[in-house]
Write a protein that holds these residues in place. Structure first.
Motif, PDB file in Angstrom:
ATOM      1  N   PRO B  98       1.600   0.836   1.230  1.00  0.00           N
ATOM      2  CA  PRO B  98       0.678  -0.251   0.888  1.00  0.00           C
ATOM      3  C   PRO B  98       0.241  -1.033   2.122  1.00  0.00           C
ATOM      4  O   PRO B  98       1.076  -1.373   2.960  1.00  0.00           O
ATOM      5  CB  PRO B  98       1.514  -1.147  -0.035  1.00  0.00           C
ATOM      6  CG  PRO B  98       2.635  -0.306  -0.502  1.00  0.00           C
ATOM      7  CD  PRO B  98       2.885   0.715   0.560  1.00  0.00           C
ATOM      8  N   GLN B  99      -1.030  -1.250   2.258  1.00  0.00           N
ATOM      9  CA  GLN B  99      -1.524  -2.032   3.381  1.00  0.00           C
ATOM     10  C   GLN B  99      -2.357  -3.199   2.857  1.00  0.00           C
ATOM     11  O   GLN B  99      -2.755  -3.211   1.696  1.00  0.00           O
ATOM     12  CB  GLN B  99      -2.331  -1.155   4.331  1.00  0.00           C
ATOM     13  CG  GLN B  99      -3.505  -0.484   3.691  1.00  0.00           C
ATOM     14  CD  GLN B  99      -4.068   0.648   4.565  1.00  0.00           C
ATOM     15  OE1 GLN B  99      -3.375   1.581   4.930  1.00  0.00           O
ATOM     16  NE2 GLN B  99      -5.344   0.521   4.899  1.00  0.00           N
ATOM     17  N   VAL B 100      -2.587  -4.146   3.752  1.00  0.00           N
ATOM     18  CA  VAL B 100      -3.226  -5.380   3.310  1.00  0.00           C
ATOM     19  C   VAL B 100      -4.732  -5.186   3.106  1.00  0.00           C
ATOM     20  O   VAL B 100      -5.296  -5.635   2.121  1.00  0.00           O
ATOM     21  CB  VAL B 100      -2.948  -6.523   4.316  1.00  0.00           C
ATOM     22  CG1 VAL B 100      -3.725  -7.772   3.956  1.00  0.00           C
ATOM     23  CG2 VAL B 100      -1.447  -6.818   4.366  1.00  0.00           C
ATOM     24  N   ARG B 101      -5.392  -4.493   4.029  1.00  0.00           N
ATOM     25  CA  ARG B 101      -6.853  -4.369   3.974  1.00  0.00           C
ATOM     26  C   ARG B 101      -7.267  -2.901   3.838  1.00  0.00           C
ATOM     27  O   ARG B 101      -6.445  -2.007   3.954  1.00  0.00           O
ATOM     28  CB  ARG B 101      -7.480  -4.959   5.249  1.00  0.00           C
ATOM     29  CG  ARG B 101      -7.161  -6.406   5.518  1.00  0.00           C
ATOM     30  CD  ARG B 101      -7.597  -7.340   4.427  1.00  0.00           C
ATOM     31  NE  ARG B 101      -9.029  -7.306   4.172  1.00  0.00           N
ATOM     32  CZ  ARG B 101      -9.755  -8.372   3.874  1.00  0.00           C
ATOM     33  NH1 ARG B 101      -9.190  -9.570   3.846  1.00  0.00           N
ATOM     34  NH2 ARG B 101     -11.031  -8.278   3.625  1.00  0.00           N
ATOM     35  N   TYR B 103      -9.249  -1.548   1.241  1.00  0.00           N
ATOM     36  CA  TYR B 103      -9.388  -0.987  -0.106  1.00  0.00           C
ATOM     37  C   TYR B 103     -10.803  -1.093  -0.660  1.00  0.00           C
ATOM     38  O   TYR B 103     -11.102  -0.505  -1.694  1.00  0.00           O
ATOM     39  CB  TYR B 103      -8.395  -1.661  -1.059  1.00  0.00           C
ATOM     40  CG  TYR B 103      -6.967  -1.254  -0.770  1.00  0.00           C
ATOM     41  CD1 TYR B 103      -6.446  -0.087  -1.308  1.00  0.00           C
ATOM     42  CD2 TYR B 103      -6.173  -2.003   0.080  1.00  0.00           C
ATOM     43  CE1 TYR B 103      -5.156   0.314  -1.017  1.00  0.00           C
ATOM     44  CE2 TYR B 103      -4.884  -1.611   0.380  1.00  0.00           C
ATOM     45  CZ  TYR B 103      -4.380  -0.453  -0.170  1.00  0.00           C
ATOM     46  OH  TYR B 103      -3.107  -0.045   0.132  1.00  0.00           O
ATOM     47  N   GLY B 104     -11.671  -1.857   0.018  1.00  0.00           N
ATOM     48  CA  GLY B 104     -13.011  -2.096  -0.516  1.00  0.00           C
ATOM     49  C   GLY B 104     -13.789  -0.812  -0.764  1.00  0.00           C
ATOM     50  O   GLY B 104     -14.295  -0.571  -1.861  1.00  0.00           O
TER      51      GLY B 104
END
Lengths: 112, 135
Positions: B98-101, B103-104
């Motif tokens: 899982p990463q923070v950014r 996903y857009g």
């Protein structure tokens, strides 16, 4: 033999959000969660029941807090949004499998 | 008279909130009405427009959206006069980490049936295609 029983109360902080968790609000949410973690509150429940829309910036605020909390032995758990629309982003990104989520806050707190 | 199939926005996070109501207008004007697809499509377009605000940062501070509906097919175009999109910088999140950014674009590609990009006359031109459920 002495048997001593007792109970440990794990401090859990709750953060209730209402409205839209989008790019406009993500910074404010991140500030609140960062401040809680900096204050030593590493077990956080974010209540999303009344959140109707979540975008990737809002999701990022939750994920960052979850990762930071887990680094110090805590966690960020979520009360799932009632809105299917707001839940959709967690399913699309599979974060519904990463976060501990439940429909009721009591379920989360009891399971800590 | 305002064209219900076009929307011009200030390139700001606040203005992205106009996308949902605009999409509802497009659905009404097309005779689609209520659809279970609408909020997912709103999320995809919102993410596309947020990328323009955050990364393209248009020099004129504007985003332009247009929509066309044919049967159950919806095409939404987004143009901005910002920095060009660099496909090399597009990140694909690792499912197991899982990463923070990042996903857009993943969200857009999961909701849209196709997503096209071109650069013409200093403009980024995006075209996102969707299938609209009639329920």
């Amino acid at each position: 033999m002495d048997i001593v029983t007792g109970s440990l109360e794990i401090p859990v902080m709750t953060v209730v959000l209402r409205g839209r968790l989008d790019a406009l609000e993500a910074g404010s949410v991140r500030e609140v969660l960062d401040a809680a973690l900096a204050d030593g509150q590493s077990n956080l429940v974010v209540d999303l029941r009344d959140v109707g829309f979540v975008d990737s910036a809002g999701l990022a605020a939750l994920v960052k807090a979850m990762k930071d909390a887990r680094l110090v032995g805590g966690d960020v758990k979520l009360v799932a949004p009632r809105s299917e629309e707001a839940m959709r982003i967690f399913e699309l990104t599979r974060f519904d499998q990463v976060f501990t989520m439940a429909d009721e806050i009591e379920t989360i707190v009891e399971g800590w | 008279m305002t064209d219900p199939f076009s929307l011009e926005l200030e390139a700001s996070h606040l203005s992205l909130r106009d996308i949902g109501p605009w999409l509802a207008t497009v659905f009404d004007a097309s005779g689609i009405g209520e659809s279970s697809s609408r909020v997912s499509i709103e999320l995809a377009i919102h993410e596309l427009a947020a990328n323009s605000v955050d990364h393209a940062q248009p020099a004129d501070g504007r985003l332009r959206l247009c929509a066309a509906v044919t049967g159950d097919q919806l095409v939404v175009g987004l143009t901005d006069r910002g920095k060009p999109f660099d496909p090399e910088r597009k990140t694909t999140p690792d499912e197991n980490r899982p990463q923070v950014r990042g996903y857009g674009m993943m969200i857009i590609e999961q909701i849209a049936t196709s997503l096209d990009y071109s650069r013409l006359d200093e403009e980024n031109i995006w075209s996102a295609h969707f299938v609209v459920d009639s329920s």
